[in-house]
Design an enzyme around this catalytic site. Sequence first.
Site, PDB file in Angstrom:
ATOM      1  N   SER A  50       0.875  -1.167   0.000  1.00  0.00           N
ATOM      2  CA  SER A  50       0.000   0.000   0.000  1.00  0.00           C
ATOM      3  C   SER A  50       0.917   1.224   0.000  1.00  0.00           C
ATOM      4  O   SER A  50       2.129   1.099   0.226  1.00  0.00           O
ATOM      5  CB  SER A  50      -0.856  -0.006   1.260  1.00  0.00           C
ATOM      6  OG  SER A  50       0.004   0.098   2.401  1.00  0.00           O
ATOM      7  N   ASP A  85      -0.619  -1.492  -4.278  1.00  0.00           N
ATOM      8  CA  ASP A  85      -1.983  -1.822  -3.842  1.00  0.00           C
ATOM      9  C   ASP A  85      -2.743  -0.519  -3.548  1.00  0.00           C
ATOM     10  O   ASP A  85      -2.236   0.340  -2.811  1.00  0.00           O
ATOM     11  CB  ASP A  85      -1.869  -2.698  -2.571  1.00  0.00           C
ATOM     12  CG  ASP A  85      -3.188  -3.289  -2.124  1.00  0.00           C
ATOM     13  OD1 ASP A  85      -4.080  -3.471  -2.977  1.00  0.00           O
ATOM     14  OD2 ASP A  85      -3.313  -3.591  -0.921  1.00  0.00           O
ATOM     15  N   HIS A  86      -3.917  -0.356  -4.101  1.00  0.00           N
ATOM     16  CA  HIS A  86      -4.761   0.839  -3.871  1.00  0.00           C
ATOM     17  C   HIS A  86      -4.010   2.143  -4.087  1.00  0.00           C
ATOM     18  O   HIS A  86      -4.009   3.044  -3.231  1.00  0.00           O
ATOM     19  CB  HIS A  86      -5.358   0.821  -2.456  1.00  0.00           C
ATOM     20  CG  HIS A  86      -6.358  -0.258  -2.265  1.00  0.00           C
ATOM     21  ND1 HIS A  86      -7.613  -0.236  -2.828  1.00  0.00           N
ATOM     22  CD2 HIS A  86      -6.280  -1.434  -1.601  1.00  0.00           C
ATOM     23  CE1 HIS A  86      -8.274  -1.343  -2.515  1.00  0.00           C
ATOM     24  NE2 HIS A  86      -7.474  -2.090  -1.781  1.00  0.00           N
ATOM     25  N   ASP A 106      -6.526   3.021  -7.862  1.00  0.00           N
ATOM     26  CA  ASP A 106      -7.826   2.921  -7.218  1.00  0.00           C
ATOM     27  C   ASP A 106      -8.544   4.259  -7.299  1.00  0.00           C
ATOM     28  O   ASP A 106      -8.371   5.133  -6.455  1.00  0.00           O
ATOM     29  CB  ASP A 106      -7.656   2.485  -5.751  1.00  0.00           C
ATOM     30  CG  ASP A 106      -8.993   2.362  -5.032  1.00  0.00           C
ATOM     31  OD1 ASP A 106     -10.040   2.681  -5.645  1.00  0.00           O
ATOM     32  OD2 ASP A 106      -8.992   1.963  -3.853  1.00  0.00           O
ATOM     33  N   HIS A 178     -12.056  -5.462   3.492  1.00  0.00           N
ATOM     34  CA  HIS A 178     -10.719  -5.604   4.060  1.00  0.00           C
ATOM     35  C   HIS A 178     -10.811  -5.870   5.567  1.00  0.00           C
ATOM     36  O   HIS A 178     -11.755  -5.414   6.216  1.00  0.00           O
ATOM     37  CB  HIS A 178      -9.908  -4.315   3.856  1.00  0.00           C
ATOM     38  CG  HIS A 178      -9.636  -4.014   2.409  1.00  0.00           C
ATOM     39  ND1 HIS A 178     -10.158  -2.912   1.769  1.00  0.00           N
ATOM     40  CD2 HIS A 178      -8.901  -4.665   1.493  1.00  0.00           C
ATOM     41  CE1 HIS A 178      -9.739  -2.905   0.520  1.00  0.00           C
ATOM     42  NE2 HIS A 178      -8.973  -3.957   0.307  1.00  0.00           N
ATOM     43  N   GLY A 179      -9.828  -6.568   6.090  1.00  0.00           N
ATOM     44  CA  GLY A 179      -9.766  -6.782   7.538  1.00  0.00           C
ATOM     45  C   GLY A 179     -10.619  -7.956   7.975  1.00  0.00           C
ATOM     46  O   GLY A 179     -11.003  -8.810   7.166  1.00  0.00           O
ATOM     47  N   GLY A 209      -9.589  -8.237   0.258  1.00  0.00           N
ATOM     48  CA  GLY A 209     -10.114  -8.733   1.534  1.00  0.00           C
ATOM     49  C   GLY A 209     -10.127 -10.246   1.600  1.00  0.00           C
ATOM     50  O   GLY A 209     -11.074 -10.858   2.109  1.00  0.00           O
ATOM     51  N   ASN A 230      -6.095 -11.011  -2.766  1.00  0.00           N
ATOM     52  CA  ASN A 230      -5.251 -10.230  -1.862  1.00  0.00           C
ATOM     53  C   ASN A 230      -5.369 -10.742  -0.425  1.00  0.00           C
ATOM     54  O   ASN A 230      -6.489 -10.892   0.082  1.00  0.00           O
ATOM     55  CB  ASN A 230      -5.700  -8.770  -1.857  1.00  0.00           C
ATOM     56  CG  ASN A 230      -5.434  -8.069  -3.176  1.00  0.00           C
ATOM     57  OD1 ASN A 230      -4.941  -8.666  -4.121  1.00  0.00           O
ATOM     58  ND2 ASN A 230      -5.759  -6.791  -3.226  1.00  0.00           N
ATOM     59  N   THR A 233      -4.388  -9.320   6.206  1.00  0.00           N
ATOM     60  CA  THR A 233      -4.716  -9.469   7.626  1.00  0.00           C
ATOM     61  C   THR A 233      -4.302 -10.833   8.193  1.00  0.00           C
ATOM     62  O   THR A 233      -3.755 -10.911   9.300  1.00  0.00           O
ATOM     63  CB  THR A 233      -6.227  -9.231   7.837  1.00  0.00           C
ATOM     64  OG1 THR A 233      -6.521  -7.904   7.391  1.00  0.00           O
ATOM     65  CG2 THR A 233      -6.619  -9.358   9.294  1.00  0.00           C
TER      66      THR A 233
HETATM   67  P1  13P Z   1      -7.175  -8.423   3.972  1.00  0.00           P
HETATM   68  O1  13P Z   1      -6.352  -7.585   4.886  1.00  0.00           O
HETATM   69  O2  13P Z   1      -8.577  -8.496   4.398  1.00  0.00           O
HETATM   70  O3  13P Z   1      -6.550  -9.753   3.712  1.00  0.00           O
HETATM   71  O4  13P Z   1      -7.227  -7.647   2.568  1.00  0.00           O
HETATM   72  C1  13P Z   1      -6.038  -7.381   1.870  1.00  0.00           C
HETATM   73  C2  13P Z   1      -6.317  -6.544   0.681  1.00  0.00           C
HETATM   74  O5  13P Z   1      -7.330  -6.674   0.032  1.00  0.00           O
HETATM   75  C3  13P Z   1      -5.316  -5.564   0.297  1.00  0.00           C
HETATM   76  O6  13P Z   1      -5.752  -4.736  -0.744  1.00  0.00           O
END
Ligand code: 13P
Length: 288
Positions: A50, A85-86, A106, A178-179, A209, A230, A233
């Site tokens: 990120s 990422d993003h 993004d 996410h998370g 996520g 992706n 977490t």
């Molecule tokens: P998680 O943290 O839910 O695994 O998602 C990661 C993600 O999508 C990063 O862009």
Amino acid sequence: MALVSAKEMLQAAVAGHYAVPAINLNNLEWTKAVLAGAQETGSPIIVQVSEGAGKYMSGFKNVADIVNNVIEVQGITVPVALHLDHGTYAGAYKCIKAGFSSIMFDGSALPIEENLAKTAELANVCRQLGLSLEAEVGAIGGEEDGVVGMGECADPDECKKIADLGITMLAAGIGNIHGVYPEGWTGLQFDVLAAIKEKVGDMPLVLHGGSGIPEDQVKKAISMGVAKINVNTECQIAFAEATRAYIEAGKDRQGKGFDPRKLLAPGAKAITEMVKTKIDIFGSAGKA
Ligand code: 13P
């Protein structure tokens, strides 16, 4: 092996009905551990940062240097794509300059016309440079101000518009977030995924996520065109739990003790194991 675009590995994944893991990096230990897991299983891999993680790691150029050096020193022979990422519009250009082989722009928070215009411009630039580009339609939720949303769904017509701009892969919300997934989460919306797939054909789809989605749902999503998943977490949790267990067992105080390299080793090993588990579920082992 030099960094590669994610295009070929994702097109092969769509054709072969498996998905390539895209694992977020946070530091040197993460980089070594993730690449070790891919190499051990013979899986192609996408490593991504990120903008916040890029900043933490002293900038995108340093991220690219670390990844390239680990590839060389660990003798990594599986294809590795280094991905933003993003990314913001400015961040995308910074990563192109820093030597990333793959970019996510993004623009999902922008009005759709602006998202389309900026994505089209970046698609053109990335195509000329041989880089892959991921675009996003419809925000992918997560925790905001302590409130966890249930996950939004993208509009299939907007997905079609953005897919036609010459991007490599498309992130589209299908109820994923996410998370950690909140209690009562209703699961992935497969009718939306089917409608998107219908509009975008063989375009590789990206599932953000990826942590904590039940295995049967992950496999069903892959069978319907998801080719990049992706995961962040679950690696963070695995790292934290292994490190905590090591400290609670007093092992950081044994022998010579207080050695940061030893302290971080169990967490790193846990990340390698998590990556191998994901590769197994996603079906990408031996596809390098
Ligand atoms: P998680 O943290 O839910 O695994 O998602 C990661 C993600 O999508 C990063 O862009």
